[in-house]
Design a protein around this motif. Structure first.
Motif, mmCIF file in Angstrom:
data_model
loop_
_atom_site.group_PDB
_atom_site.id
_atom_site.type_symbol
_atom_site.label_atom_id
_atom_site.label_comp_id
_atom_site.label_asym_id
_atom_site.label_seq_id
_atom_site.Cartn_x
_atom_site.Cartn_y
_atom_site.Cartn_z
ATOM 1 N N GLU A 29 15.887 -51.229 0.697
ATOM 2 C CA GLU A 29 14.491 -51.184 1.135
ATOM 3 C C GLU A 29 13.598 -51.940 0.152
ATOM 4 O O GLU A 29 12.654 -52.631 0.564
ATOM 5 C CB GLU A 29 14.015 -49.737 1.264
ATOM 6 C CG GLU A 29 14.572 -48.992 2.462
ATOM 7 C CD GLU A 29 15.918 -48.348 2.184
ATOM 8 O OE1 GLU A 29 16.393 -47.602 3.053
ATOM 9 O OE2 GLU A 29 16.496 -48.580 1.097
ATOM 10 N N ASN A 30 13.897 -51.805 -1.153
ATOM 11 C CA ASN A 30 13.128 -52.542 -2.156
ATOM 12 C C ASN A 30 13.270 -54.048 -1.950
ATOM 13 O O ASN A 30 12.289 -54.797 -2.018
ATOM 14 C CB ASN A 30 13.594 -52.184 -3.565
ATOM 15 C CG ASN A 30 13.413 -50.727 -3.909
ATOM 16 O OD1 ASN A 30 14.264 -50.121 -4.558
ATOM 17 N ND2 ASN A 30 12.321 -50.114 -3.475
ATOM 18 N N PHE A 31 14.500 -54.479 -1.694
ATOM 19 C CA PHE A 31 14.734 -55.910 -1.486
ATOM 20 C C PHE A 31 13.988 -56.414 -0.250
ATOM 21 O O PHE A 31 13.334 -57.459 -0.285
ATOM 22 C CB PHE A 31 16.225 -56.192 -1.338
ATOM 23 C CG PHE A 31 16.524 -57.576 -0.833
ATOM 24 C CD1 PHE A 31 16.320 -58.684 -1.643
ATOM 25 C CD2 PHE A 31 16.979 -57.771 0.462
ATOM 26 C CE1 PHE A 31 16.566 -59.962 -1.170
ATOM 27 C CE2 PHE A 31 17.229 -59.045 0.941
ATOM 28 C CZ PHE A 31 17.030 -60.145 0.123
ATOM 29 N N HIS A 98 20.526 -58.317 -8.204
ATOM 30 C CA HIS A 98 20.634 -59.780 -8.200
ATOM 31 C C HIS A 98 19.828 -60.368 -7.044
ATOM 32 O O HIS A 98 19.094 -61.356 -7.231
ATOM 33 C CB HIS A 98 22.101 -60.189 -8.078
ATOM 34 C CG HIS A 98 22.305 -61.660 -7.909
ATOM 35 N ND1 HIS A 98 21.921 -62.583 -8.856
ATOM 36 C CD2 HIS A 98 22.862 -62.384 -6.885
ATOM 37 C CE1 HIS A 98 22.225 -63.806 -8.435
ATOM 38 N NE2 HIS A 98 22.798 -63.701 -7.242
ATOM 39 N N LEU A 99 19.922 -59.764 -5.866
ATOM 40 C CA LEU A 99 19.160 -60.241 -4.719
ATOM 41 C C LEU A 99 17.661 -60.144 -4.977
ATOM 42 O O LEU A 99 16.891 -61.048 -4.626
ATOM 43 C CB LEU A 99 19.532 -59.433 -3.474
ATOM 44 C CG LEU A 99 20.969 -59.593 -2.960
ATOM 45 C CD1 LEU A 99 21.274 -58.555 -1.894
ATOM 46 C CD2 LEU A 99 21.192 -60.994 -2.412
ATOM 47 N N THR A 104 12.282 -62.592 -6.320
ATOM 48 C CA THR A 104 11.055 -62.400 -7.093
ATOM 49 C C THR A 104 10.827 -63.482 -8.141
ATOM 50 O O THR A 104 10.013 -63.301 -9.048
ATOM 51 C CB THR A 104 11.053 -61.017 -7.771
ATOM 52 O OG1 THR A 104 12.256 -60.849 -8.532
ATOM 53 C CG2 THR A 104 10.953 -59.909 -6.736
ATOM 54 N N THR A 105 11.527 -64.597 -8.032
ATOM 55 C CA THR A 105 11.190 -65.724 -8.901
ATOM 56 C C THR A 105 9.814 -66.245 -8.474
ATOM 57 O O THR A 105 9.397 -66.042 -7.325
ATOM 58 C CB THR A 105 12.219 -66.858 -8.768
ATOM 59 O OG1 THR A 105 12.170 -67.391 -7.437
ATOM 60 C CG2 THR A 105 13.624 -66.380 -9.094
ATOM 61 N N SER A 224 18.098 -70.914 -3.557
ATOM 62 C CA SER A 224 18.117 -69.454 -3.428
ATOM 63 C C SER A 224 18.787 -69.033 -2.126
ATOM 64 O O SER A 224 19.488 -68.020 -2.073
ATOM 65 C CB SER A 224 16.696 -68.892 -3.500
ATOM 66 O OG SER A 224 15.959 -69.130 -2.312
ATOM 67 N N TYR A 225 18.599 -69.791 -1.064
ATOM 68 C CA TYR A 225 19.263 -69.505 0.207
ATOM 69 C C TYR A 225 20.772 -69.694 0.093
ATOM 70 O O TYR A 225 21.544 -69.031 0.788
ATOM 71 C CB TYR A 225 18.734 -70.422 1.308
ATOM 72 C CG TYR A 225 17.609 -69.850 2.129
ATOM 73 C CD1 TYR A 225 17.834 -68.841 3.065
ATOM 74 C CD2 TYR A 225 16.310 -70.325 1.989
ATOM 75 C CE1 TYR A 225 16.808 -68.325 3.830
ATOM 76 C CE2 TYR A 225 15.273 -69.815 2.751
ATOM 77 C CZ TYR A 225 15.532 -68.812 3.668
ATOM 78 O OH TYR A 225 14.511 -68.306 4.426
ATOM 79 N N ARG A 226 21.188 -70.618 -0.777
ATOM 80 C CA ARG A 226 22.605 -70.950 -0.887
ATOM 81 C C ARG A 226 23.352 -70.075 -1.885
ATOM 82 O O ARG A 226 24.558 -70.245 -2.058
ATOM 83 C CB ARG A 226 22.742 -72.429 -1.259
ATOM 84 C CG ARG A 226 22.376 -73.345 -0.092
ATOM 85 C CD ARG A 226 22.431 -74.814 -0.466
ATOM 86 N NE ARG A 226 22.286 -75.648 0.727
ATOM 87 C CZ ARG A 226 22.121 -76.964 0.707
ATOM 88 N NH1 ARG A 226 22.078 -77.601 -0.457
ATOM 89 N NH2 ARG A 226 21.987 -77.648 1.833
ATOM 90 N N ASP A 227 22.646 -69.181 -2.552
ATOM 91 C CA ASP A 227 23.330 -68.220 -3.416
ATOM 92 C C ASP A 227 24.324 -67.428 -2.562
ATOM 93 O O ASP A 227 23.971 -66.960 -1.466
ATOM 94 C CB ASP A 227 22.307 -67.270 -4.041
ATOM 95 C CG ASP A 227 22.973 -66.142 -4.797
ATOM 96 O OD1 ASP A 227 23.336 -66.346 -5.955
ATOM 97 O OD2 ASP A 227 23.126 -65.046 -4.188
#
Length: 326
Positions: A29-31, A98-99, A104-105, A224-227
């Protein structure tokens, strides 16, 4: 003295408990909240509903408009898609920090803010006129297309466009078996055109949404999408969101088929034929949903796309409308 030691021990235990609560592991939920996904999921039904039924013809009776609005709201109560996705979404607890760190960068947060910003109609029109005179650089378009591909937005919107346009076209037809068959045949033939229309519209929306972002920020956002962890979660999230929407749309179809004649103004159609034709209007839809990977909700589209065609009440016009987006 013993009492004092007991009190001290109790206070120490309470202090440890408080610190433990402060160190509570982040949740999915936080993510969803920090990444903007929750806000996008919350808004999705209303945005699509507005495109489908926001501009019904003046000939549609007010009672029918109210019934459509009520039926849609009942099928899509506030937060229902978000709640269903959150309940079903699986992600290893160890990966959530990690997500969240990726979401949050500074760049990710800037992009999320851009995605969630609602454009004003004039702002959108003015931008459309501007890029006609000065289109973006080819390299930037390629970069935006790569982000769009990673989001699977076109897959999701095409799936929803096809399913909802089929329902509307059938609901506003005679409902007779030959008409239903013809509608499905025509829509099947137009499926690639609808997808191409959605792609064109989505690309324009991407260019508009990220117009203030630098190429460097876009490259960082693409990364970030490709992580690997992000890719896995977003693929799962996307499929769940699409399935939940279409599952609830099927509930709404009951209202749609009941008032279809009033929506099209074709109340002269035989009710018995309509009843027969609407027994199972979308039997093959589940197969489509299972094989198409729809969008992660991070990528925000403006809503100015082929979905406007779905407000039309004739299947031929719906398909023709979609052609202009190619």
């Amino acid at each position: 003295m013993t009492m004092n030691k007991t009190i001290v021990a109790l206070l120490v235990a309470i202090s440890f408990a408080a610190h433990a609560a402060d160190r509570q592991e982040p949740t999915i939920e936080n993510f969803l909240a920090v990444s903007g996904i929750k806000a996008s999921l919350d808004k999705m039904p209303a945005q699509i509903g507005s495109q489908l039924f926001g501009n019904m013809p003046a000939s549609v009776p007010e009672t029918t408009k109210r019934e459509v609005a009520r039926g849609y709201t009942e099928a899509f109560p506030d937060g229902s898609i978000t709640a269903a996705v959150t309940r079903t979404l699986n992600s290893e607890a160890s990966k959530i920090p990690h997500l969240i760190s990726i979401a949050t960068t500074p760049t990710s947060m800037k992009m999320t803010a851009l995605e969630l910003k609602e454009p004003k109609e004039k702002e959108f029109r003015d931008f459309a006129a501007t890029i006609q005179l000065k289109p973006p650089a080819k390299e930037r378009v390629v970069l935006l297309k790569e982000i769009l591909d990673e989001s699977h937005a076109v897959d999701m919107l095409s799936t929803i466009a096809f399913a909802t346009s089929e329902s509307i076209a059938i609901a506003t037809s005679s409902g007779c078996a030959d008409d239903v068959k013809r509608i499905r045949t025509e829509l099947a033939a137009r499926q690639s055109a609808i997808r191409e229309g959605v792609l064109s519209s989505a690309m324009f929306s991407m260019i508009f949404t990220y117009r203030t972002a630098t190429d460097g920020e876009l490259r960082e956002y693409l990364a970030s999408y490709r992580d690997p962890d992000t890719r896995v979660l977003h693929a799962q999230l996307a499929k769940l969101a699409a399935k939940e929407y279409l599952s609830r749309w099927k509930l709404f179809e009951k209202t749609l088929y009941r008032v279809g004649a009033d929506l099209s103004g074709r109340s002269m159609f035989a009710k018995s034929c309509r009843k027969t034709g609407f027994a199972e209007p979308a039997a093959a839809r589940a197969q489509v949903v299972d094989t198409v990977m729809p969008t992660p909700m991070r990528s925000s589209l403006s809503g100015k796309d082929v979905r406007e065609c779905l407000a039309l009440t004739d299947n031929v016009n719906i398909s023709s409308c979609a052609q202009k987006y190619q």
